[in-house]
Design a protein around this motif. Sequence first.
Motif, short mmCIF file in Angstrom:
data_model
loop_
_atom_site.label_atom_id
_atom_site.label_comp_id
_atom_site.label_asym_id
_atom_site.label_seq_id
_atom_site.Cartn_x
_atom_site.Cartn_y
_atom_site.Cartn_z
N SER A 1 6.55 -32.15 -3.13
CA SER A 1 5.67 -32.49 -3.96
C SER A 1 5.92 -33.56 -4.96
O SER A 1 5.07 -34.04 -5.53
CB SER A 1 4.81 -31.45 -4.56
N LYS A 2 7.30 -33.50 -5.11
CA LYS A 2 7.76 -34.78 -6.38
C LYS A 2 7.29 -35.90 -5.70
O LYS A 2 7.53 -36.39 -4.71
CB LYS A 2 9.19 -34.45 -6.34
N LYS A 3 7.08 -36.81 -6.70
CA LYS A 3 6.61 -38.23 -6.72
C LYS A 3 7.85 -39.09 -6.78
O LYS A 3 8.68 -38.93 -7.83
CB LYS A 3 5.58 -38.70 -7.46
N TYR A 4 8.28 -39.89 -5.64
CA TYR A 4 9.16 -40.83 -5.89
C TYR A 4 8.84 -42.29 -5.97
O TYR A 4 7.82 -42.75 -5.41
CB TYR A 4 10.00 -41.03 -4.70
N ASP A 5 9.55 -42.84 -6.70
CA ASP A 5 9.27 -44.48 -7.05
C ASP A 5 9.96 -45.34 -6.10
O ASP A 5 11.17 -45.54 -6.45
CB ASP A 5 9.29 -44.72 -8.47
N PHE A 6 9.44 -45.82 -5.40
CA PHE A 6 10.18 -46.96 -4.08
C PHE A 6 10.03 -48.29 -4.43
O PHE A 6 10.32 -48.88 -3.56
CB PHE A 6 9.67 -46.41 -2.77
N SER A 7 9.51 -48.37 -5.56
CA SER A 7 9.05 -50.02 -5.88
C SER A 7 10.19 -50.89 -5.95
O SER A 7 10.14 -52.04 -5.87
CB SER A 7 8.18 -49.93 -7.15
N LYS A 8 11.56 -50.26 -6.20
CA LYS A 8 12.67 -51.17 -6.18
C LYS A 8 13.48 -51.03 -4.97
O LYS A 8 14.53 -51.92 -4.98
CB LYS A 8 13.65 -50.46 -7.59
N VAL A 9 13.24 -50.71 -3.98
CA VAL A 9 13.68 -50.51 -2.84
C VAL A 9 13.16 -51.61 -1.91
O VAL A 9 12.11 -51.88 -1.74
CB VAL A 9 13.45 -49.08 -2.11
N LYS A 10 14.06 -52.37 -1.60
CA LYS A 10 13.81 -53.49 -0.86
C LYS A 10 14.55 -53.57 0.81
O LYS A 10 15.69 -52.92 0.98
CB LYS A 10 14.39 -54.60 -1.26
N LEU A 11 14.04 -54.14 1.71
CA LEU A 11 14.48 -54.30 2.96
C LEU A 11 15.82 -54.70 2.88
O LEU A 11 15.86 -55.90 2.23
CB LEU A 11 13.56 -55.10 4.01
N GLY A 12 16.81 -54.39 4.07
CA GLY A 12 18.02 -54.91 3.68
C GLY A 12 19.09 -54.28 3.09
O GLY A 12 20.24 -54.55 3.26
N ASP B 1 8.84 -38.37 2.42
CA ASP B 1 9.04 -39.64 2.77
C ASP B 1 10.39 -40.03 3.41
O ASP B 1 11.53 -39.29 3.00
CB ASP B 1 8.90 -40.69 1.72
N ASP B 2 10.44 -40.83 4.50
CA ASP B 2 11.75 -41.07 5.03
C ASP B 2 11.98 -42.55 5.15
O ASP B 2 10.94 -43.53 5.06
CB ASP B 2 11.80 -40.82 6.51
N LEU B 3 13.54 -43.42 4.88
CA LEU B 3 13.66 -44.50 4.75
C LEU B 3 14.77 -44.53 6.00
O LEU B 3 15.56 -43.82 6.18
CB LEU B 3 14.61 -44.86 3.51
N ASP C 1 12.95 -50.04 7.69
CA ASP C 1 11.53 -49.55 7.80
C ASP C 1 11.52 -48.27 6.82
O ASP C 1 12.49 -47.75 6.66
CB ASP C 1 10.92 -49.41 9.19
N GLY C 2 10.21 -47.58 6.84
CA GLY C 2 10.04 -46.55 6.36
C GLY C 2 8.61 -46.14 6.10
O GLY C 2 7.81 -46.61 6.17
N SER C 3 8.38 -44.84 5.74
CA SER C 3 7.09 -44.03 5.32
C SER C 3 6.32 -44.58 4.03
O SER C 3 5.15 -44.49 4.15
CB SER C 3 7.10 -42.66 5.44
N PRO C 4 7.23 -45.12 2.82
CA PRO C 4 6.47 -45.34 1.76
C PRO C 4 5.87 -46.60 1.87
O PRO C 4 6.02 -47.60 2.68
CB PRO C 4 7.76 -45.53 1.01
N ASP C 5 4.51 -46.93 1.30
CA ASP C 5 3.66 -47.76 1.60
C ASP C 5 4.41 -49.15 1.15
O ASP C 5 4.41 -50.11 2.17
CB ASP C 5 2.32 -47.81 0.73
N GLU C 6 5.23 -49.15 0.19
CA GLU C 6 5.79 -50.40 -0.32
C GLU C 6 6.93 -50.96 0.73
O GLU C 6 6.76 -52.16 1.19
CB GLU C 6 6.73 -50.03 -1.57
N VAL C 7 7.71 -49.83 1.17
CA VAL C 7 8.79 -50.37 2.22
C VAL C 7 7.90 -50.80 3.69
O VAL C 7 8.17 -51.53 4.48
CB VAL C 7 9.59 -48.87 2.59
N HIS C 8 6.94 -50.00 3.91
CA HIS C 8 6.42 -50.11 5.41
C HIS C 8 5.49 -51.25 5.55
O HIS C 8 5.52 -52.05 6.45
CB HIS C 8 5.51 -48.88 5.76
N LYS C 9 5.01 -51.70 4.30
CA LYS C 9 4.10 -52.88 4.23
C LYS C 9 4.98 -54.01 4.57
O LYS C 9 4.81 -55.18 5.10
CB LYS C 9 3.43 -53.11 3.03
N ALA C 10 6.00 -54.30 3.76
CA ALA C 10 7.05 -55.06 3.78
C ALA C 10 7.85 -55.24 5.21
O ALA C 10 8.09 -56.41 5.70
CB ALA C 10 8.30 -54.66 2.71
N ALA C 11 8.13 -54.03 5.93
CA ALA C 11 8.43 -54.15 7.09
C ALA C 11 7.67 -54.94 8.30
O ALA C 11 7.92 -55.74 9.05
CB ALA C 11 8.98 -52.88 7.80
#
Length: 263
Positions: free
Chosen positions: A98-109, A135-137, A146-156
């Motif tokens: 249930s821990k919340k992770y911040d993926f905002s700084k994770v970028k494709l590539g 969540d998976d990256l 690609d990945g399941s977090p919204d930020e990553v998946h939308k970028a993909a």
Amino acid sequence: MTAIINTVFLISFIAFLYFIGRGTIKFLTNKDTKHSFKYGLLSLLISLVFMVIGIIFDPAIRSSSESNNYNSANSNSTTSKESIDSTSQSHSSKSSSSKKYDFSKVKLGMTKSQVTAIMGKPTDENSSTLMYGSDDLDFQNDKLFDGSPDEVHKAAIKKDKTEANESSKKRVNEGQLKSFAKVFGQKDVETLQKYVGSAYSSIETSQGMAYGWKTDYGMLYRLDDSSTGITHVYKDGLGDSGTQLYVGQTIKQKQRRNYYYYN
């Protein structure tokens, strides 16, 4: 003490059997059985009393009882401990998931090491995936794609659309360039020379005259081979430095129309 109790119990039980047997015989011979059954019952009562006393004072039974109680207490204690441990593990697992992770700084590539430097140690991983809670990256050739977090998946998704548009545009450009190359290759030399400096550029090479035409879809280069009389049209460069799009007979002059006059 226990031996005395057991002896009294045994004597009273034998007395019980004696009086009961005697009373039975008297009953069968029609004699008075009142006293015999009375003493028999009394003997039975005495034997029962001493049997109870023997059970109370018997150390083996008491020890067995205490052992059972102890084992039962230990069992309850163990069960309680296991229950506590299970609850603790359950809370720990729930806390981790249930821990919340911040993926905002994770970028494709990014590589795995770059991601872990930002996100920290994953909760689970394999050769192509890093897990952070639920969540998976996903990685390919050690590059995040690609990945399941919204930020990553939308970028993909955005990247896929951009690449698809670029691929489509490239196919259109190549198709247009081939059409333009055919037109360029079939133009007569007289017309080309006429518009050199405005629409076309020209240069003399060891093989013959070369012309350039800048279109909206890319640069085209034409080489009129003087030794073979063949015209070649390339994109991106002449000869081996470019890609051939057209080849045909060199047309030197524009075809003249014949006019006929009738009187």
